[in-house]
Write a protein that holds these residues in place. Sequence first.
Motif, PDB file in Angstrom:
ATOM      1  N   CYS A 147      10.465 127.434 100.543  1.00  0.00           N
ATOM      2  CA  CYS A 147       9.512 126.610  99.790  1.00  0.00           C
ATOM      3  C   CYS A 147       8.263 127.011  99.170  1.00  0.00           C
ATOM      4  O   CYS A 147       8.019 126.990  97.628  1.00  0.00           O
ATOM      5  CB  CYS A 147       9.146 125.251 100.590  1.00  0.00           C
ATOM      6  SG  CYS A 147      10.449 124.236 101.032  1.00  0.00           S
ATOM      7  N   ILE A 148       7.387 127.783  99.817  1.00  0.00           N
ATOM      8  CA  ILE A 148       6.107 128.399  99.415  1.00  0.00           C
ATOM      9  C   ILE A 148       6.804 129.634  98.343  1.00  0.00           C
ATOM     10  O   ILE A 148       5.943 129.857  97.149  1.00  0.00           O
ATOM     11  CB  ILE A 148       5.513 129.272 100.282  1.00  0.00           C
ATOM     12  CG1 ILE A 148       4.982 128.419 101.578  1.00  0.00           C
ATOM     13  CG2 ILE A 148       4.389 130.056  99.851  1.00  0.00           C
ATOM     14  CD1 ILE A 148       4.063 127.278 100.821  1.00  0.00           C
ATOM     15  N   GLU A 149       7.830 130.299  98.421  1.00  0.00           N
ATOM     16  CA  GLU A 149       8.449 131.312  97.223  1.00  0.00           C
ATOM     17  C   GLU A 149       8.982 130.495  96.189  1.00  0.00           C
ATOM     18  O   GLU A 149       8.429 130.958  94.940  1.00  0.00           O
ATOM     19  CB  GLU A 149       9.595 131.991  98.060  1.00  0.00           C
ATOM     20  CG  GLU A 149       8.844 133.179  99.119  1.00  0.00           C
ATOM     21  CD  GLU A 149      10.196 133.760  99.765  1.00  0.00           C
ATOM     22  OE1 GLU A 149      11.224 133.342  99.347  1.00  0.00           O
ATOM     23  OE2 GLU A 149       9.899 134.663 100.798  1.00  0.00           O
ATOM     24  N   LYS A 150       9.441 129.570  96.374  1.00  0.00           N
ATOM     25  CA  LYS A 150       9.706 128.820  95.152  1.00  0.00           C
ATOM     26  C   LYS A 150       8.688 128.069  94.326  1.00  0.00           C
ATOM     27  O   LYS A 150       8.738 128.128  93.191  1.00  0.00           O
ATOM     28  CB  LYS A 150      10.602 127.518  95.566  1.00  0.00           C
ATOM     29  CG  LYS A 150      11.400 126.678  94.360  1.00  0.00           C
ATOM     30  CD  LYS A 150      12.256 127.671  93.392  1.00  0.00           C
ATOM     31  CE  LYS A 150      12.681 126.709  92.363  1.00  0.00           C
ATOM     32  NZ  LYS A 150      13.457 127.426  91.408  1.00  0.00           N
ATOM     33  N   MET A 151       7.758 127.535  95.032  1.00  0.00           N
ATOM     34  CA  MET A 151       6.660 127.198  94.416  1.00  0.00           C
ATOM     35  C   MET A 151       5.656 128.133  93.764  1.00  0.00           C
ATOM     36  O   MET A 151       5.207 127.945  92.488  1.00  0.00           O
ATOM     37  CB  MET A 151       5.449 126.577  95.295  1.00  0.00           C
ATOM     38  CG  MET A 151       6.078 124.858  95.868  1.00  0.00           C
ATOM     39  SD  MET A 151       4.840 123.819  96.887  1.00  0.00           S
ATOM     40  CE  MET A 151       4.935 124.965  98.413  1.00  0.00           C
TER      41      MET A 151
END
Length: 404
Positions: free
Chosen positions: A189-193
């Motif tokens: 999720c952090i990478e996507k954000m």
Amino acid sequence: MKPIIEVKNISKEYRRGAQKEQYLSLRDQVFKSFNPSRKKETFMALEDISFEVYPGDSLAIIGKNGAGKSTLLKILSRITPPTKGEIILRGRLASLLEVGTGFHPELTGRENVFLNGSILGLGRAEINRQFDAIVDFSGVGPFLDTPLKHYSSGMQLRLAFAVAAHLEPEILVIDEVLAVGDSAFQQKCIEKMTEVSKSGRTILFVSHNMQAVRNLCETGILLENGIMSQKGKIDDIISSYHNDLIKSESVTRLDNIESRKGKGHLIFQKILIPNQINKPGEKIKLGLQLKTIVPGLYQNLDFGVAIKDFLNNTLIHVSNKYISYEIDHQNDSDIYWFEIENDLKSGNYSLTLFIRASDEIEDWISDKIFIEIGEGNSYGYSNTDEIQGMIQPGFNFYLNYHGK
């Protein structure tokens, strides 16, 4: 360039003990008008909050529990109105505040994807364009035609985040809800954000994981008791937040802490820290006293202490099991002592405590006890300002070493 979000003097007032209004008959309404209930006490969840966010910014909202973070996000997401003030949004906003928010439990995963897209104002063709990416990211493909009420909380979270991130809103609002997922999914999720932010969209992020906050956000605001006390660079905001934690939340009594995990049959009662400030190289001494809630025989206990930095990195982890020291709990007046070698550099650190009996966690307390490692050292370093990293070990340095 105009800000994509303008928050102008927002305040939110709540009544203590207020309950959702029930349906009242005409007779009840008349009776209530002649018998007004006692005026309830009010409190300000937010007071006079103002800030601006520009397109492409990633803003962290930081504060202790009860500071007003979630209330602010709910107002921004138009879930609840402000008591005073105004918010101007110049773009579509998608929010992920609670597991299941915006989903209908009776609809399937597939139907909920299209429902959420419709709420964002997207047409069916636009949703279809991102549909495969949403399913692939969420990993719920085999259950796509299953009603959402049969999904676990983790599955609901994965689908909700995938929908919010892939349907390309101009503003993405994420609360601490990501804590529900496993660590691998959190990282995903952090990478996507990060990818979303680099594409020029705006992110508002609430998390107690300071490593994630620092990686994602360049600026932040600090909330304290509903008031915005600071806005600025994320490193400065994190530093202020940690200093506030040190001042207000260091405790010696532990049995009154509410936010804890475990069965709760045997819990931590007190922690004794003889030296609130230790120098690098000095041993850290911690005394732990237990409290029996459910009488029983507690044998072969596993005590654990982790020392973490304020990015939530575990720097030291110790347990009596590591040295094959077996403990049976006999008396609540007993104090169990840890004496921990300390190679930490100067700074503030948090403690995580756990007690396990019969391979089951009885009590787990995290981020409620803090220690400080002061300036100086026990190894004769002459230039501690040059030290890189969090560990300050003793070492030797030789020229032409021949094993002598």
